[in-house]
Design a protein around this motif. Structure first.
Motif, PDB file in Angstrom:
ATOM      1  N   SER A   1       0.811  -1.219   0.000  1.00 18.06           N
ATOM      2  CA  SER A   1       0.000   0.000   0.000  1.00 18.06           C
ATOM      3  C   SER A   1       0.848   1.274   0.000  1.00 18.06           C
ATOM      4  O   SER A   1       0.303   2.379   0.059  1.00 18.06           O
ATOM      5  N   MET A   2       2.167   1.126  -0.078  1.00 18.70           N
ATOM      6  CA  MET A   2       3.038   2.295  -0.096  1.00 18.70           C
ATOM      7  C   MET A   2       2.935   3.034  -1.423  1.00 18.70           C
ATOM      8  O   MET A   2       2.698   2.435  -2.471  1.00 18.70           O
ATOM      9  N   GLY A   3       3.158   4.349  -1.375  1.00 16.14           N
ATOM     10  CA  GLY A   3       3.318   5.117  -2.593  1.00 16.14           C
ATOM     11  C   GLY A   3       4.604   4.751  -3.294  1.00 16.14           C
ATOM     12  O   GLY A   3       5.485   4.074  -2.729  1.00 16.14           O
ATOM     13  N   ALA A   4       4.767   5.226  -4.514  1.00 13.83           N
ATOM     14  CA  ALA A   4       5.911   4.834  -5.337  1.00 13.83           C
ATOM     15  C   ALA A   4       7.241   5.230  -4.698  1.00 13.83           C
ATOM     16  O   ALA A   4       8.208   4.454  -4.729  1.00 13.83           O
TER      17      ALA A   4
ATOM     18  N   GLY B   1      11.503   5.541 -13.582  1.00 13.91           N
ATOM     19  CA  GLY B   1      10.064   5.571 -13.814  1.00 13.91           C
ATOM     20  C   GLY B   1       9.324   6.726 -13.197  1.00 13.91           C
ATOM     21  O   GLY B   1       8.102   6.645 -13.026  1.00 13.91           O
ATOM     22  N   ARG B   2      10.021   7.843 -12.901  1.00 13.25           N
ATOM     23  CA  ARG B   2       9.367   8.977 -12.255  1.00 13.25           C
ATOM     24  C   ARG B   2       9.567  10.262 -13.072  1.00 13.25           C
ATOM     25  O   ARG B   2      10.355  11.131 -12.715  1.00 13.25           O
ATOM     26  N   PRO B   3       8.837  10.399 -14.186  1.00 17.41           N
ATOM     27  CA  PRO B   3       8.945  11.646 -14.968  1.00 17.41           C
ATOM     28  C   PRO B   3       8.488  12.868 -14.185  1.00 17.41           C
ATOM     29  O   PRO B   3       8.955  13.984 -14.447  1.00 17.41           O
ATOM     30  N   ASP B   4       7.576  12.697 -13.220  1.00 18.08           N
ATOM     31  CA  ASP B   4       7.152  13.833 -12.398  1.00 18.08           C
ATOM     32  C   ASP B   4       8.322  14.380 -11.593  1.00 18.08           C
ATOM     33  O   ASP B   4       8.546  15.597 -11.521  1.00 18.08           O
ATOM     34  N   TRP B   5       9.091  13.494 -11.001  1.00 24.90           N
ATOM     35  CA  TRP B   5      10.285  13.909 -10.267  1.00 24.90           C
ATOM     36  C   TRP B   5      11.304  14.554 -11.204  1.00 24.90           C
ATOM     37  O   TRP B   5      11.951  15.529 -10.838  1.00 24.90           O
ATOM     38  N   ALA B   6      11.468  13.996 -12.386  1.00 27.52           N
ATOM     39  CA  ALA B   6      12.442  14.553 -13.327  1.00 27.52           C
ATOM     40  C   ALA B   6      12.127  16.011 -13.634  1.00 27.52           C
ATOM     41  O   ALA B   6      13.022  16.869 -13.626  1.00 27.52           O
ATOM     42  N   VAL B   7      10.862  16.318 -13.894  1.00 25.26           N
ATOM     43  CA  VAL B   7      10.463  17.697 -14.174  1.00 25.26           C
ATOM     44  C   VAL B   7      10.690  18.575 -12.949  1.00 25.26           C
ATOM     45  O   VAL B   7      11.234  19.687 -13.046  1.00 25.26           O
ATOM     46  N   ALA B   8      10.291  18.093 -11.781  1.00 27.28           N
ATOM     47  CA  ALA B   8      10.459  18.879 -10.560  1.00 27.28           C
ATOM     48  C   ALA B   8      11.929  19.162 -10.272  1.00 27.28           C
ATOM     49  O   ALA B   8      12.296  20.275  -9.873  1.00 27.28           O
ATOM     50  N   LEU B   9      12.780  18.174 -10.489  1.00 27.06           N
ATOM     51  CA  LEU B   9      14.201  18.352 -10.229  1.00 27.06           C
ATOM     52  C   LEU B   9      14.842  19.316 -11.220  1.00 27.06           C
ATOM     53  O   LEU B   9      15.726  20.098 -10.866  1.00 27.06           O
ATOM     54  N   GLN B  10      14.394  19.290 -12.450  1.00 23.05           N
ATOM     55  CA  GLN B  10      14.969  20.151 -13.485  1.00 23.05           C
ATOM     56  C   GLN B  10      14.511  21.601 -13.381  1.00 23.05           C
ATOM     57  O   GLN B  10      15.268  22.521 -13.698  1.00 23.05           O
ATOM     58  N   THR B  11      13.267  21.811 -12.956  1.00 22.96           N
ATOM     59  CA  THR B  11      12.673  23.144 -13.078  1.00 22.96           C
ATOM     60  C   THR B  11      12.199  23.749 -11.759  1.00 22.96           C
ATOM     61  O   THR B  11      11.944  24.957 -11.702  1.00 22.96           O
ATOM     62  N   GLY B  12      12.032  22.938 -10.724  1.00 24.60           N
ATOM     63  CA  GLY B  12      11.412  23.435  -9.504  1.00 24.60           C
ATOM     64  C   GLY B  12       9.917  23.664  -9.632  1.00 24.60           C
ATOM     65  O   GLY B  12       9.295  24.307  -8.790  1.00 24.60           O
TER      66      GLY B  12
END
Length: 248
Positions: free
Chosen positions: A74-77, A231-242
């Motif tokens: 039941s954990m998140g990714a 497998g985390r494109p959301d993190w990739a965007v956040a890390l690149q752009t804030g």
């Protein structure tokens, strides 16, 4: 007293190393860590090993609690990625961390709000999204707290507020992740708008404290590439752009 305040590293060891190098040049008396240390698709084991060796005063965040109490299925990714890589020694270290901590009797360390690691202390979420909490809201969330300076994390947003009663509340921002979305208590987005690692230097000056909310450059592109491979494109965007704007 001069204190470096870290929070929300989220397994981003490159950002952590850059911040530690910056801290080494600041002449601090101690460095403290406000939790959410490992969870994310980056380097949880290496981050844990480094922090265990440093033995900083550290409190547990909501992600540490979730790693210890939630069933794996039941954990998140972010938590699952981390839990599946940690060893017993890492989990034992997390288990040893307190929910809050006092320094010198006058300083309180928490992750979210006192007694609630999921409650934002310095921000409020409502149907319109995220906004800075009012002084009255912050004061209400600090009911029963007597310390004159409170360090908190959780929202990843750097901010310092002096309350009408003279207390100061400080969020150093996030070392490792500059944007995220969440569904608690209602869906909302948090973003700082730039990719640099964040932390704070707080120094006592007479009866008050000076606060330096610092930005530190690091190789965020390599961290983003790793997040994408994991497998985390959301993190990739956040890390690149804030931000999360590229996700639409």
């Amino acid at each position: 007293m001069k204190i470096a305040v870290l929070s929300d590293i989220h397994g981003n060891i490159s950002a952590l190393q850059a911040v530690l190098e910056d801290i080494a040049q600041q002449g601090v008396d101690c460095t403290v860590n406000l939790g959410d240390i490992l969870s994310g698709p980056l380097h949880p084991v290496e981050t844990a090993d480094l922090l265990m060796s440093l033995d900083l005063p550290t409190v547990r965040g909501n992600h540490e609690r979730q790693l210890l109490t939630h069933p794996v299925e039941s954990m998140g990714a972010s938590d699952r990625f981390t839990y599946e890589r940690l060893g017993k020694e890492h989990l034992d270290w997390i288990r040893s961390l307190p929910l809050d901590m006092q320094l010198g009797g006058d300083i309180l360390l928490v992750h979210g709000s006192p007694g609630n690691d999921l409650q934002y202390l310095m921000e409020t979420v409502d149907e319109t999204g995220l906004r800075p909490a009012s002084a009255d809201e912050i004061t209400s969330r600090l009911d029963g707290v007597n310390q004159s300076i409170i360090f908190c994390g959780h929202t990843h947003i750097p901010r310092s507020v002096r309350l009408p009663d003279g207390r100061r509340v400080i969020n150093p921002g996030s070392v490792g992740l500059q944007a995220y979305d969440d569904s608690h208590p209602v869906p909302h987005v948090v973003q700082t708008g730039s990719p640099q690692a964040r932390y704070a230097i707080v120094e006592r000056q007479g009866a008050d404290w000076s606060v330096d909310l610092r930005k530190v450059p690091y190789d965020y592109q390599t961290a983003a590439d790793l997040a994408r491979r994991n497998g985390r494109p959301d993190w990739a965007v956040a890390l690149q752009t804030g931000t999360l704007s590229e996700l639409g």
